[in-house]
Each structure stands twice: as structure tokens, then as C-alpha cells.
Design a protein around this motif. Structure first.
Motif, PDB file in Angstrom:
ATOM      1  N   ALA A  49       0.880  -1.222  -0.203  1.00 47.02           N
ATOM      2  CA  ALA A  49       0.148   0.071   0.135  1.00 47.02           C
ATOM      3  C   ALA A  49       0.976   1.329  -0.026  1.00 47.02           C
ATOM      4  O   ALA A  49       1.919   1.301   0.932  1.00 47.02           O
ATOM      5  CB  ALA A  49      -1.021   0.010   1.026  1.00 47.02           C
ATOM      6  N   LEU A  50       0.631   2.135  -0.834  1.00 52.52           N
ATOM      7  CA  LEU A  50       1.373   3.367  -1.193  1.00 52.52           C
ATOM      8  C   LEU A  50       0.428   4.387  -0.758  1.00 52.52           C
ATOM      9  O   LEU A  50      -0.462   4.954  -1.174  1.00 52.52           O
ATOM     10  CB  LEU A  50       1.695   3.527  -2.620  1.00 52.52           C
ATOM     11  N   LEU A  51       0.887   5.201   0.457  1.00 52.63           N
ATOM     12  CA  LEU A  51      -0.217   5.982   1.029  1.00 52.63           C
ATOM     13  C   LEU A  51       0.439   7.370   1.024  1.00 52.63           C
ATOM     14  O   LEU A  51       1.629   7.479   1.157  1.00 52.63           O
ATOM     15  CB  LEU A  51      -0.359   5.885   2.465  1.00 52.63           C
ATOM     16  N   ASN A  54      -2.511  14.093  -1.380  1.00 55.87           N
ATOM     17  CA  ASN A  54      -2.910  14.371  -2.570  1.00 55.87           C
ATOM     18  C   ASN A  54      -1.517  15.255  -2.783  1.00 55.87           C
ATOM     19  O   ASN A  54      -1.266  16.240  -2.072  1.00 55.87           O
ATOM     20  CB  ASN A  54      -4.095  15.377  -2.719  1.00 55.87           C
ATOM     21  N   LYS A  58       2.393  10.320  -5.456  1.00 56.31           N
ATOM     22  CA  LYS A  58       1.971   8.721  -5.630  1.00 56.31           C
ATOM     23  C   LYS A  58       1.660   8.268  -7.179  1.00 56.31           C
ATOM     24  O   LYS A  58       2.386   7.439  -7.681  1.00 56.31           O
ATOM     25  CB  LYS A  58       0.714   8.375  -4.740  1.00 56.31           C
ATOM     26  N   THR A  59       0.969   9.226  -7.865  1.00 62.19           N
ATOM     27  CA  THR A  59       0.445   8.969  -9.042  1.00 62.19           C
ATOM     28  C   THR A  59       1.680   9.184 -10.089  1.00 62.19           C
ATOM     29  O   THR A  59       2.002   8.291 -11.212  1.00 62.19           O
ATOM     30  CB  THR A  59      -0.511  10.000  -9.658  1.00 62.19           C
ATOM     31  N   GLN A  99      -7.441   5.833 -11.709  1.00 64.00           N
ATOM     32  CA  GLN A  99      -8.605   6.527 -11.037  1.00 64.00           C
ATOM     33  C   GLN A  99      -9.603   6.724 -12.123  1.00 64.00           C
ATOM     34  O   GLN A  99     -10.953   6.561 -11.685  1.00 64.00           O
ATOM     35  CB  GLN A  99      -7.887   7.875 -10.305  1.00 64.00           C
ATOM     36  N   ASP A 173      -4.758   2.233  -8.680  1.00 60.80           N
ATOM     37  CA  ASP A 173      -4.701   3.505  -8.183  1.00 60.80           C
ATOM     38  C   ASP A 173      -6.092   4.057  -7.602  1.00 60.80           C
ATOM     39  O   ASP A 173      -7.030   4.436  -8.432  1.00 60.80           O
ATOM     40  CB  ASP A 173      -4.087   4.518  -9.350  1.00 60.80           C
ATOM     41  N   GLU A 174      -6.246   4.074  -6.333  1.00 57.47           N
ATOM     42  CA  GLU A 174      -7.648   4.384  -5.725  1.00 57.47           C
ATOM     43  C   GLU A 174      -8.923   3.690  -6.346  1.00 57.47           C
ATOM     44  O   GLU A 174      -9.668   4.132  -6.712  1.00 57.47           O
ATOM     45  CB  GLU A 174      -8.030   6.089  -6.054  1.00 57.47           C
ATOM     46  N   THR A 204      -2.818   2.486  -4.068  1.00 59.64           N
ATOM     47  CA  THR A 204      -3.035   3.583  -3.495  1.00 59.64           C
ATOM     48  C   THR A 204      -4.398   3.757  -2.886  1.00 59.64           C
ATOM     49  O   THR A 204      -5.368   3.272  -3.873  1.00 59.64           O
ATOM     50  CB  THR A 204      -2.502   4.861  -4.387  1.00 59.64           C
ATOM     51  N   THR A 205      -4.654   4.263  -2.076  1.00 63.51           N
ATOM     52  CA  THR A 205      -5.997   4.254  -1.278  1.00 63.51           C
ATOM     53  C   THR A 205      -6.298   5.465  -0.343  1.00 63.51           C
ATOM     54  O   THR A 205      -5.350   5.840   0.486  1.00 63.51           O
ATOM     55  CB  THR A 205      -6.654   3.230  -0.538  1.00 63.51           C
ATOM     56  N   HIS A 206      -7.521   6.122  -0.375  1.00 60.06           N
ATOM     57  CA  HIS A 206      -7.764   7.239   0.474  1.00 60.06           C
ATOM     58  C   HIS A 206      -8.352   6.484   1.756  1.00 60.06           C
ATOM     59  O   HIS A 206      -8.587   6.999   2.883  1.00 60.06           O
ATOM     60  CB  HIS A 206      -8.637   8.202   0.183  1.00 60.06           C
TER      61      HIS A 206
END
Length: 322
Positions: A49-51, A54, A58-59, A99, A173-174, A204-206
Motif C-alpha cells: 500500500a502506497l499512502l 494529494n 503517488k501518481t 482512477q 490507483d484509488e 494507493t487508497t484514501h
């Protein structure tokens, strides 16, 4: 904290991880430095997990590994192949679920998956496409135009498209942003099944609670720098804190001066005192606190503890800049 690279090279030479990143930096033409000296090994078959907030990078990092954005300085290897020199080879090993919805609205899920497989030079395999669509509960909609599907179903089509060419590595990605709880649960079941077949998952996730539940390791990126990479359970053990909530017999309006050293919080209308302590410290201070409470004339009816969540750790890391 990062893993050591072992035997990494180009071509078919073995590497320590399915993805090896060394000294990766990226500065855009505007002068904005999106990544700063990233070093990272991602192991085969793990969920990583890459946290990060914004704009953290990450992107950009994902886009470089996937061949969408050119790297600046440094090197990225996928299964030992360089992403620049061996672009077609490395790109065929990777599936990306972005995304944004990036599918033709007027074709079907079945056509989308089959076309994506062909674009990566893989021979037609209707049985594989069927397996992918069924695993995503898309088989009943296989011939429907994508424009007629719900947002959640469109998200599933993106995953089917990414899996059509049987990648070794899947970037999400999200993946569950804006989808309902049921679909989110279905997606995570799929992720677990993919990991069992040896696919490496980078997400990646919020929804940090998802990373807490799913990830084997966690990386936190902030201002283009990878500030921590750690086994999830070890990260929570080392950086986590516990909160002891003391439920008082009688409410208090303020914390007595004799207890100020404990940095207590007053909650619950004066009925609760919350003490935060380091689980890694040699002494928690709880015994002394209970003794001082008694001396201050405060009676405790009950007490309970709660471990800090990965989200709380993440927020503290970012706020402190690690």
C-alpha cells in the motif's frame, strides 16, 4: 529501513523484488520536483500500500513504473528488465487500473478485455477473458455497452481490462474511490485471490482502513520523498500508541494540577480521562497514573485501551514530516 537489492540487473537476471527502484527522482519542466531519490523493493506476491496526501507523488511514481511518464534520474527494473531500455517487455508485465474511467463507452466489457489483451501482443484466449469477467461479476453484462453500466460496474471493467493480458504486477490507483461498500468488499476479495496466484498488488487508497486490513507492507510518501517503508504490523507496533480511557465515578470540570504531567484529555462530559502512551516505551506510566488518581480523590469505575489505527499513524507521520 528499505530492503537491500540483491543480484539486480537487466534482462532475465534475478532481482530481490519484482520491482526495484533506485535513486529515482523526477522534476517536471515547470521546475516542480515530484519525486526525490526514491529507493524501494517490492516483493513478488505481496500487497503493498502506497499512502500519501494529494500531490505527494503517488501518481507520478506509478506513472513512471507503468511507462506513462519518463523517469528523470535513477533506475526502475521490473523482473530485472529496465523500464526504459526494455519498455515493451516491462509494460506487458504490468496491469494498471487508473482512477479515471478510460474505456470506450460504446463497446462491451468482453470486447474491451479482448482488445486490451491483443494490444499487449497476447494471443486470443476467450477462456481467460471469461474467467476474468466472471471473477468480477461482469459475465452477465459481457455484451452490454459500457455506457449502460453503473459506475461500480465500469470500475470493474477497468480491472478486467488490466487483467486481460495476465500481468505479474497490478497497480490499483484509488480502486474503490466512489464505489459502494459491497463493491469495495468484492474488489478486496478479488485482490486476495490474485495475490494467491502470485500477482503482486500495489495500491494507493484514501481508505486507509483498507490498507490496514489488506496490505503486507506500507510505504508513506510525502512531498515526493518516501518517508517510511515498513511491514504493516511492525509499523503499527513501533509507531502506534495506545489510549487508556478511564471512566470516572463522578465527573470533573477540569484536570487536577497534580495530574498535568500525564497530558490527559477530558472527555465525555467530564466522566472520561484519556491517557495516551507509547507501547514501545520501557514504562507506560499507567501504574503511577492510577496511584496519582487515587491520591487526587478520583474514583475510577472502569477503564479500557485502544491501539492507534494505521490512519492515525499516517497522519502523524505526514504532520511531522518523518
Amino acid at each position: 529501513m528499505h530492503d537491500n537489492v540483491a543480484g539486480a540487473g537487466t534482462g532475465a537476471e534475478a532481482t530481490a523484488g519484482v520491482i526495484s527502484i533506485r535513486g529515482l527522482s523526477k522534476t517536471y519542466g515547470t521546475g516542480f520536483r515530484a519525486l526525490r531519490d526514491i529507493n524501494l523493493e517490492i516483493r513478488k506476491g505481496e500487497i503493498f500500500a502506497l499512502l500519501g496526501p494529494n500531490g505527494a507523488g503517488k501518481t507520478t511514481l506509478i506513472s513512471i513504473i507503468c511507462g506513462i511518464v519518463r523517469p528523470g534520474e535513477g533506475e526502475v527494473l521490473v523482473n530485472g528488465y529496465d523500464i526504459v531500455r526494455d519498455y515493451r517487455k516491462t509494460r506487458s508485465m504490468i496491469g494498471l487500473v487508473p482512477q479515471e474511467l478510460t474505456v470506450d463507452a460504446f463497446v462491451s466489457p468482453k470486447q474491451t478485455a479482448a482488445l486490451s489483451r491483443g494490444l499487449f501482443g497476447k494471443p486470443a484466449d476467450p477462456a481467460h477473458i471469461e474467467t476474468v469477467l466472471k471473477s468480477l461479476a461482469l459475465w452477465d453484462k459481457r455484451d452490454s455497452q459500457i455506457i449502460t453500466l453503473s459506475g461500480g460496474m465500469k470500475r470493474r471493467v477497468l480491472i478486467a481490462k488490466a487483467l486481460a493480458h495476465e500481468p505479474d504486477v497490478l497497480f490499483l490507483d484509488e480502486p474503490t474511490a466512489g464505489v459502494d461498500v459491497e463493491l469495495r468488499r468484492d474488489m478486496w476479495q478479488l485482490v486476495r485471490r490474485l495475490r494467491e496466484t502470485g500477482v503482486t498488488i500495489i495500491l494507493t487508497t484514501h481508505y486507509i482502513e483498507e490498507a490496514e486490513e489488506m496490505a503486507d507492507r506500507v510505504g508513506v510518501i510525502h512531498n515526493g520523498e518516501l518517508i517510511v517503508v515498513e511491514e504493516k504490523n511492525e509499523l503499527m507496533r513501533k509507531l502506534g500508541k495506545k489510549r487508556l480511557t478511564l471512566h470516572l465515578h463522578d465527573p470533573v470540570e477540569r484536570i487536577p494540577a497534580a495530574l498535568e504531567a500525564y497530558a490527559l484529555e477530558l472527555r465525555g462530559g467530564g466522566y472520561e480521562l484519556v491517557y495516551t502512551y507509547d507501547t514501545h516505551a520501557a514504562r507506560t506510566g499507567i501504574t503511577a497514573l492510577l496511584s496519582d488518581l487515587n491520591r487526587a480523590g478520583l474514583r475510577v469505575n472502569d477503564l479500557n485501551t485502544k491501539q492507534s489505527s494505521l490512519e492515525e499513524i499516517f497522519v502523524s507521520l505526514v504532520e511531522n514530516g518523518a
